[in-house]
Design an enzyme around this catalytic site. Structure first.
Site, mmCIF file in Angstrom:
data_model
loop_
_atom_site.group_PDB
_atom_site.id
_atom_site.type_symbol
_atom_site.label_atom_id
_atom_site.label_comp_id
_atom_site.label_asym_id
_atom_site.label_seq_id
_atom_site.Cartn_x
_atom_site.Cartn_y
_atom_site.Cartn_z
ATOM 1 N N LYS A 73 0.854 -1.178 0.000
ATOM 2 C CA LYS A 73 0.000 0.000 0.000
ATOM 3 C C LYS A 73 0.890 1.227 0.000
ATOM 4 C CE LYS A 73 -1.491 2.827 2.869
ATOM 5 N NZ LYS A 73 -1.583 4.057 2.010
ATOM 6 N N GLU A 76 10.754 0.641 10.040
ATOM 7 C CA GLU A 76 11.755 1.696 9.854
ATOM 8 C C GLU A 76 11.033 2.998 10.134
ATOM 9 O OE1 GLU A 76 13.424 4.786 8.491
ATOM 10 O OE2 GLU A 76 13.151 3.915 6.498
ATOM 11 N N CYS A 124 14.017 10.521 6.342
ATOM 12 C CA CYS A 124 14.127 10.064 7.730
ATOM 13 C C CYS A 124 15.553 10.093 8.238
ATOM 14 C CB CYS A 124 13.544 8.661 7.876
ATOM 15 S SG CYS A 124 14.269 7.467 6.732
ATOM 16 N N GLU A 178 11.277 15.755 15.208
ATOM 17 C CA GLU A 178 11.742 15.569 13.838
ATOM 18 C C GLU A 178 11.112 16.644 12.942
ATOM 19 O OE1 GLU A 178 12.298 11.922 10.631
ATOM 20 O OE2 GLU A 178 10.663 11.817 12.091
#
Length: 462
Positions: A156, A231, A265, A365
């Site tokens: 997906k 992850e 990331c 982040e």
């Protein structure tokens, strides 16, 4: 929602309107994938390797078209999209070879009348959920080892960037993969994710995305005791020591921080610079950031594209405003350019000075083109700042002193570390993080392990 509209984040233009999969459609595809596994797992390792290699060759053949689609739906500069296609293919070529190296072993028994054997086989149907920031590479980094191991695969993609992945699946079928061995579903993650986790047909979930979503997938997978690979988020420190080559560090900082407009990331999020060189680094880095050109990634002269959507834009602007309110100075950029009617959101490459630890940007982040710079006096102080986060995905440091370099490697709590290297990722190395940055590794010889089950056989009465 019965359809999904895909927009170009640089122009607001509608690229496609796609039908979404309802619950029944998703479940039917999962059942088909589970059934296909029964025959796919019986194929030889060499047959699987050949199909993966053929898929890789077809992607390279269509590289220019795939990269254009990626830039249109993602916004990243075309040169970065072209590089991502190569990066995506590198995982397929690596795991085409690793398919031939799924070894078992014979173990000496305590009795001469027994033989003890260990074999490896695929876990079953793998359901993958991939992010929008690397729509090609994050798919192949999961599909490559899954298919090599003998698993069937369903993916997906993110709602913002499904078109690249759809094209990759089409090419997989063209290469010769049966349609039920490699499948895709389109729709909202909040609806499809629970179907994946609840399904008895799915034996493994692999996900790249935010830590909160990853935690939810882990929790929801517990009821069926699925294998999981996660992850998740990062908050990468970029440490510059007193003896570092500042000019080289600036070039690496630019590459790490502003690639894909800072929406990666592993991009550098916190610049931790020795106080004796912080002024020099800040000036040179800010000057270089100001020279980067902002705009539509299809323009060959563009260095930094748009943010993916308003949610991402608002978060970055909030961090900039919070930092300014707490005393940060704008050394470069700082401006947002939003067109709510077109749904386009740009932020100029931004460098912040006079940063303190109480600012949001030092604990959250960013996922945007903003670089906060904070000083340090001792290596242990730098390490305390760097490790002071629940995340542990990537870290970078720059020093020409081997003792300092080894000390930093030993004491940084991160799964991926670059020493004088701002771009350490590669297909042949393990990718993954410590702490809340994930579970498992992708890439390298470690990357196929999560897709394999171990079966032990004891043969008696010989």
């Amino acid at each position: 929602m019965t359809t999904l509209t895909v927009h170009n984040p640089a122009t607001g233009a509608i690229l496609a309107t796609l039908p979404i999969d309802n619950a029944d459609s998703v479940k039917a595809k999962l059942k088909a994938g589970a059934i296909a596994f029964k025959s796919w797992k019986k194929t030889s390792n060499y047959e699987r390797a050949a199909l993966i290699s053929k898929w890789a060759a077809l992607i390279i053949e269509h590289k220019a078209d795939i990269a254009k689609v990626m830039t249109e739906e993602n916004g990243k500069p075309l040169k970065e999209s072209l590089g991502e296609v190569d990066y995506a293919v590198s995982y397929l070529t690596w795991y085409a070879e690793e398919a031939k190296r799924i070894y078992g072993r014979t173990i000496p028994a305590t009795s001469t009348s027994k033989r003890l054997m260990v074999t490896r086989e695929g876990v079953g149907l793998v359901a993958a959920i991939t992010p929008w920031n690397f729509p090609a590479a994050m798919m192949t980094r999961k599909a490559g080892p899954a298919l090599a191991a003998g698993c069937t695969f369903i993916v997906k993609p993110a709602e913002d960037t499904p078109l690249t992945m759809i094209r990759l699946v089409e090419l997989a079928h063209e290469a010769g993969f049966p349609k039920d061995v490699v499948q895709c579903v389109i729709g909202e993650g909040s609806k499809i994710g629970p179907i994946f986790t609840e399904s008895q047909d799915v034996r493994k979930i692999t996900f790249t995305g935010s830590t909160p979503v990853g935690k939810r997938l882990i929790s929801e997978s517990a009821n069926t005791v699925k294998h999981v690979s996660m992850e998740l988020g990062g908050h990468a420190p970029f440490i510059i020591c007193e003896d570092a080559d500042i000019d080289f560090a600036v070039t690496q900082a630019l590459a790490s921080k502003f690639r894909n407009a800072g929406q990666t990331c592993v991009c550098a999020n916190r610049f931790i610079v020795h106080n004796n060189v912080i002024a020099e680094f800040s000036e040179k880095f800010a000057t270089a950031a100001k020279a980067l050109k902002l705009g539509n990634g299809l323009d060959d002269t563009i260095d930094v594209g748009p943010l993916i959507n308003q949610k991402g834009y608002d978060k970055v602007i909030e961090q900039i405003e919070d930092a300014k309110a707490k005393g940060a100075t704008i050394l470069a950029g700082g401006e947002g350019i939003a067109d709510l009617d077109k749904k386009t959101f740009f932020i100029a490459p931004t460098v912040l000075g006079n940063v303190t630890l109480d600012m949001q940007i030092m604990s959250e982040e960013t996922f945007g083109p903003v670089a906060p710079i904070i000083g340090f006096d001792s290596i242990d102080e730098a390490l305390e700042i760097a490790n002071g986060t629940p995340f542990g995905l990537a870290a970078y440091y720059f020093t020409d002193n081997y003792k300092t370099g080894i000390y930093l490697q030993d004491h940084l709590d991160f799964g991926i570390i670059g020493w004088n290297d701002g771009l350490p990722s590669a297909a042949q190395v393990p990718f993954g993080g410590f702490k809340e940055s994930g579970i498992g590794r992708e890439g390298g010889i470690e990357g196929i392990e999560p897709y394999l089950e171990t079966k032990y056989l004891s043969i008696g009465n010989l």
